[in-house]
Design a protein around this motif. Structure first.
Motif, PDB file in Angstrom:
ATOM      1  N   ASP A  97       0.809  -1.091   0.130  1.00 21.91           N
ATOM      2  CA  ASP A  97      -0.082  -0.068   0.078  1.00 21.91           C
ATOM      3  C   ASP A  97       1.011   1.410  -0.031  1.00 21.91           C
ATOM      4  O   ASP A  97       0.698   2.382  -0.580  1.00 21.91           O
ATOM      5  CB  ASP A  97      -0.869   0.018   1.189  1.00 21.91           C
ATOM      6  N   ARG A  98       1.927   1.299   0.922  1.00 21.67           N
ATOM      7  CA  ARG A  98       2.850   2.233   0.963  1.00 21.67           C
ATOM      8  C   ARG A  98       3.472   2.890  -0.729  1.00 21.67           C
ATOM      9  O   ARG A  98       3.499   3.736  -0.916  1.00 21.67           O
ATOM     10  CB  ARG A  98       3.998   2.202   1.864  1.00 21.67           C
TER      11      ARG A  98
ATOM     12  N   ARG B  45       2.444   1.735  -3.343  1.00 25.20           N
ATOM     13  CA  ARG B  45       1.662   2.044  -4.500  1.00 25.20           C
ATOM     14  C   ARG B  45       1.335   3.536  -4.358  1.00 25.20           C
ATOM     15  O   ARG B  45       1.135   4.241  -5.320  1.00 25.20           O
ATOM     16  CB  ARG B  45       0.479   1.176  -4.460  1.00 25.20           C
ATOM     17  N   ASN B  46       1.004   4.050  -3.137  1.00 29.77           N
ATOM     18  CA  ASN B  46       0.743   5.416  -2.596  1.00 29.77           C
ATOM     19  C   ASN B  46       1.891   6.276  -2.971  1.00 29.77           C
ATOM     20  O   ASN B  46       1.581   7.347  -3.381  1.00 29.77           O
ATOM     21  CB  ASN B  46       0.121   5.744  -1.332  1.00 29.77           C
ATOM     22  N   LEU B  47       3.056   5.955  -2.979  1.00 31.92           N
ATOM     23  CA  LEU B  47       4.138   6.823  -2.953  1.00 31.92           C
ATOM     24  C   LEU B  47       4.513   6.930  -4.433  1.00 31.92           C
ATOM     25  O   LEU B  47       4.851   7.950  -4.861  1.00 31.92           O
ATOM     26  CB  LEU B  47       5.531   6.175  -2.310  1.00 31.92           C
ATOM     27  N   LEU B  48       4.668   5.674  -5.122  1.00 31.57           N
ATOM     28  CA  LEU B  48       4.987   5.740  -6.606  1.00 31.57           C
ATOM     29  C   LEU B  48       3.651   6.281  -7.432  1.00 31.57           C
ATOM     30  O   LEU B  48       4.017   6.727  -8.549  1.00 31.57           O
ATOM     31  CB  LEU B  48       5.681   4.396  -6.986  1.00 31.57           C
ATOM     32  N   GLY B  49       2.827   5.773  -7.291  1.00 35.82           N
ATOM     33  CA  GLY B  49       1.468   5.893  -8.060  1.00 35.82           C
ATOM     34  C   GLY B  49       1.459   4.702  -8.808  1.00 35.82           C
ATOM     35  O   GLY B  49       2.201   3.910  -9.292  1.00 35.82           O
ATOM     36  N   SER B  50       0.186   4.236  -9.526  1.00 37.39           N
ATOM     37  CA  SER B  50      -0.195   3.053 -10.248  1.00 37.39           C
ATOM     38  C   SER B  50       0.776   3.120 -11.524  1.00 37.39           C
ATOM     39  O   SER B  50       1.103   2.009 -11.889  1.00 37.39           O
ATOM     40  CB  SER B  50      -1.680   3.097 -10.462  1.00 37.39           C
ATOM     41  N   SER B  51       0.944   4.325 -11.882  1.00 38.46           N
ATOM     42  CA  SER B  51       1.373   4.486 -13.410  1.00 38.46           C
ATOM     43  C   SER B  51       2.850   4.146 -13.323  1.00 38.46           C
ATOM     44  O   SER B  51       3.668   3.368 -14.166  1.00 38.46           O
ATOM     45  CB  SER B  51       1.308   5.880 -14.092  1.00 38.46           C
ATOM     46  N   MET B  52       3.677   4.579 -12.326  1.00 40.16           N
ATOM     47  CA  MET B  52       4.949   4.330 -11.850  1.00 40.16           C
ATOM     48  C   MET B  52       5.294   2.743 -11.647  1.00 40.16           C
ATOM     49  O   MET B  52       6.234   2.080 -12.283  1.00 40.16           O
ATOM     50  CB  MET B  52       5.524   5.179 -10.721  1.00 40.16           C
TER      51      MET B  52
END
Length: 199
Positions: A158-159, A161-168
């Motif tokens: 979760d962390r 995905r929140n940090l990088l974002g789904s596209s990254m």
């Protein structure tokens, strides 16, 4: 195509594909109580490690039992890796591995098998053990390190995905798929080369 500890670690990390597993991991654990997610992640990573370690130890015996040559395993493993790599590049994470989607707490399927200990990972550890059995300690070390990294990534799903974002996250997965494609082609060519030169 001989490996050392570092190359085996990178290969296993690419095959385990922890970043590509993030969407599935989050989706499968959505129905699990938050306080149990960490325990489930550790349990499933441990099961996956034990499965792959068993394949690594029994690799040579398995080949002998099935009367398979190392050359055929190398080509077959390369083909499987190539299929996974192409899916990593052109498909979404949820299409690489299937999940049952029932929202209950997973046990073995689909997180341990086939998310982590999938066909490509099994073929890879079999190949490492059969090609260079004298370096078994290195392969265990590489598998342990790769599984630890994968476990940490899944624990922090979760962390991250929140940090990088789904596209990254998707971009990183596609980059890993591109590298894995080259590794798969090299494995296939090495197996074919050994077949033609040995015969």
């Amino acid at each position: 195509m001989d490996h050392d500890f570092l190359s085996a670690f990178v290969l296993l990390l690419l095959v385990l594909d922890p970043f590509g597993s993030l969407p599935i991991f989050i989706s499968v654990l959505r129905g699990v109580e938050p306080e149990r997610r960490r325990r489930v992640a550790i349990r499933e990573a441990t099961i996956a490690f034990l499965v792959l370690a068993a394949f690594m130890v029994g690799g040579q015996a398995f080949l002998s039992l099935m009367r398979l040559s190392e050359r055929s395993l190398e080509v077959a493993g390369g083909v499987i890796l190539l299929i996974i790599a192409v899916r990593m590049i052109f498909a979404t994470g949820g299409e690489v591995y299937a999940s049952d989607g029932r929202g209950r707490e997973p046990f073995i399927f689909p997180l341990a098998v086939p998310l982590l200990a999938g066909p490509s990972a099994m073929a890879t550890v079999l190949l490492l053990a059969s090609r260079q059995p004298d370096n078994m300690a290195q392969w265990f070390g590489a598998l342990t390190a790769a599984m630890l990294v994968s476990g940490i990534v899944l624990l922090a799903a979760d962390r991250i995905r929140n940090l990088l974002g789904s596209s990254m996250v998707a971009a990183v997965e596609k980059l890993m798929g591109l590298v894995l494609t080259a590794v798969a082609i090299e494995m296939i060519l090495a197996g074919l080369k050994r077949y033609f030169f040995d015969n």
